[in-house]
Structure formats: structure tokens, C-alpha cells
Motif scaffolding. Structure first.
Motif, PDB file in Angstrom:
ATOM      1  N   VAL A  90       0.841  -1.198   0.000  1.00 27.43           N
ATOM      2  CA  VAL A  90       0.000   0.000   0.000  1.00 27.43           C
ATOM      3  C   VAL A  90       0.882   1.255   0.000  1.00 27.43           C
ATOM      4  CG1 VAL A  90      -2.040   1.098   1.003  1.00 27.43           C
ATOM      5  CG2 VAL A  90      -1.727  -1.353   1.212  1.00 27.43           C
ATOM      6  N   SER A  91       1.517   1.515  -1.125  1.00 32.09           N
ATOM      7  CA  SER A  91       2.398   2.681  -1.196  1.00 32.09           C
ATOM      8  C   SER A  91       1.719   3.856  -1.910  1.00 32.09           C
ATOM      9  CB  SER A  91       3.714   2.321  -1.873  1.00 32.09           C
ATOM     10  OG  SER A  91       3.482   1.584  -3.045  1.00 32.09           O
ATOM     11  N   TYR A  92       0.675   3.573  -2.704  1.00 29.41           N
ATOM     12  CA  TYR A  92      -0.043   4.668  -3.381  1.00 29.41           C
ATOM     13  C   TYR A  92      -1.269   5.051  -2.572  1.00 29.41           C
ATOM     14  CZ  TYR A  92      -2.968   7.192  -6.707  1.00 29.41           C
ATOM     15  OH  TYR A  92      -3.757   8.136  -7.316  1.00 29.41           O
ATOM     16  N   LYS A  93      -1.331   6.331  -2.248  1.00 28.08           N
ATOM     17  CA  LYS A  93      -2.549   6.831  -1.605  1.00 28.08           C
ATOM     18  C   LYS A  93      -3.013   8.012  -2.420  1.00 28.08           C
ATOM     19  CE  LYS A  93      -1.504   5.298   3.086  1.00 28.08           C
ATOM     20  NZ  LYS A  93      -0.049   5.019   2.967  1.00 28.08           N
ATOM     21  N   GLY A  94      -4.025   7.821  -3.177  1.00 28.75           N
ATOM     22  CA  GLY A  94      -4.492   8.921  -4.004  1.00 28.75           C
ATOM     23  C   GLY A  94      -5.810   8.537  -4.621  1.00 28.75           C
ATOM     24  N   ASN A  95      -6.279   9.381  -5.489  1.00 31.04           N
ATOM     25  CA  ASN A  95      -7.536   9.118  -6.175  1.00 31.04           C
ATOM     26  C   ASN A  95      -7.278   9.193  -7.675  1.00 31.04           C
ATOM     27  OD1 ASN A  95     -10.065   9.155  -7.310  1.00 31.04           O
ATOM     28  ND2 ASN A  95     -10.952  10.454  -5.723  1.00 31.04           N
ATOM     29  N   PRO A  96      -6.996   8.060  -8.278  1.00 32.51           N
ATOM     30  CA  PRO A  96      -6.573   8.051  -9.684  1.00 32.51           C
ATOM     31  C   PRO A  96      -7.635   8.609 -10.635  1.00 32.51           C
ATOM     32  CG  PRO A  96      -6.865   5.809  -8.865  1.00 32.51           C
ATOM     33  CD  PRO A  96      -6.987   6.714  -7.683  1.00 32.51           C
ATOM     34  N   MET A  97      -8.919   8.437 -10.297  1.00 31.51           N
ATOM     35  CA  MET A  97      -9.955   8.977 -11.192  1.00 31.51           C
ATOM     36  C   MET A  97      -9.931  10.501 -11.153  1.00 31.51           C
ATOM     37  SD  MET A  97     -11.687   6.915 -12.954  1.00 31.51           S
ATOM     38  CE  MET A  97     -11.602   5.133 -12.904  1.00 31.51           C
ATOM     39  N   ALA A  98      -9.886  11.048  -9.923  1.00 33.56           N
ATOM     40  CA  ALA A  98     -10.103  12.482  -9.717  1.00 33.56           C
ATOM     41  C   ALA A  98      -9.172  13.361 -10.554  1.00 33.56           C
ATOM     42  CB  ALA A  98      -9.956  12.811  -8.237  1.00 33.56           C
ATOM     43  N   VAL A  99      -7.910  12.994 -10.662  1.00 30.69           N
ATOM     44  CA  VAL A  99      -6.960  13.878 -11.358  1.00 30.69           C
ATOM     45  C   VAL A  99      -7.261  13.998 -12.856  1.00 30.69           C
ATOM     46  CG1 VAL A  99      -5.105  13.381  -9.716  1.00 30.69           C
ATOM     47  CG2 VAL A  99      -5.207  12.123 -11.860  1.00 30.69           C
TER      48      VAL A  99
END
Ligand code: HEM
Length: 126
Positions: free
Chosen positions: A58-67
Motif C-alpha cells: 500500500v504505497s499509493y494513496k491517491g484518487n486516480p480517477m479524480a486527477v
């Protein structure tokens, strides 16, 4: 052909993919002109994203859709752009790796690209 199994493999795959994308006549301009991506920031995010998807780290914390919505508002991101993104991704995976995780990388990208194409399309209609 080599299996996709380490963080180094992910870095190599992502680097080769964005090398192609950056100079690609169909989708390159989204990165270079529309979003004016800082590659030094974007690439490490993408290593983390794929490490999370493929290895469960779990190294990515983000919202891939939002950007992608603000990009889509400037220039419509259409189905054919996603199809082309997916062709480049599939090509890059297959040129460098084989095995279950390589197949998973293509499978997951296909699902996300289809969902993203759909969401971008819906966003343009409201
Ligand atoms: C035509 C297809 C696509 C284009 C043109 C595109 C373009 C972009 C751009 C310009 C950014 C940087 C946004 C910014 O930092 O301002 C970005 C970020 C990102 N993209 Fe895409 N993208 C596409 C498809 C995809 C797909 C299919 C995936 C997933 C499989 C994906 C995953 C991501 C992720 C994880 C980020 C980083 C999000 C963050 O900042 O946390 N993209 N994309």
C-alpha cells in the motif's frame, strides 16, 4: 521472457511506458501540453500506483480517477484516447515481461481504462 516481480521491474515498465507516451502523437499532448506534467513527480506516483495494484504494497494513496477530470474538462478524453493508452501499455508489458503478474497488469489496466473512459464521457454530458 522475464517475470514481473520486483519494484525495479515496475520502475522499468513505467519508465518505458511513459517514454512512449510522452512523445506519442495521439495522447502525448495531454501530459506535455494540457496537464504539463512534472515527470519527476508523476513517475514515482505511478511506481507506487502499480506496486499497490500488482503486489498489494500500500504505497499509493491517491484518487486516480479524480486527477483526470480537470484534464477532461480542458480537452475531452475520448474512448479512442483510452484505447490507444491501453495499446501502448499492453505493448510495453508484452515487450518486457510475461507471466501471471504481467497478465494482471494488462487486465487491471483494461478495467480501469474502460471505467475511466466511461466516467469521462458521463462527466462531459452533465
Ligand atoms: C488517455 C488516457 C490517459 C491520459 C491522457 C492520462 C493522463 C494523465 C495525466 C495528464 C495525469 C497527471 C495529472 C496531474 O498530475 O495533473 C495522470 C495521472 C495519473 N493517471 Fe492517467 N491518463 C490516462 C489513463 C490512465 C489510466 C488508464 C490509468 C490507470 C490504469 C491512469 C492512472 C493515473 C494515475 C494513478 C495518475 C496519478 C494520480 C495522482 O496524482 O495520484 N491514467 N494521467
Amino acid at each position: 521472457m522475464k517475470k514481473l516481480e520486483t519494484r525495479e521491474d515496475i520502475e522499468l515498465l513505467v519508465n518505458k511506458f511513459y517514454d512512449k507516451v510522452g512523445s506519442d502523437p495521439t495522447i502525448g499532448f495531454f501530459f506535455t501540453d494540457v496537464a504539463k506534467v512534472n515527470w519527476n513527480k508523476h513517475l514515482p506516483k505511478m511506481y507506487a500506483f502499480w506496486e499497490t495494484l500488482l503486489f498489494g504494497q500500500v504505497s499509493y494513496k491517491g484518487n486516480p480517477m479524480a486527477v483526470h477530470f480537470p484534464v477532461n474538462e480542458k480537452i475531452p478524453m475520448e474512448k479512442f484516447h483510452f484505447e490507444h493508452w491501453l495499446t501502448l501499455w499492453t505493448e510495453t508489458v508484452e515487450e518486457n515481461f510475461s507471466g501471471e503478474i504481467a497478465d494482471l497488469a494488462i487486465y487491471k489496466a483494461t478495467n480501469i481504462a474502460n471505467l475511466m473512459a466511461h466516467k469521462m464521457d458521463i462527466a462531459r454530458r452533465v
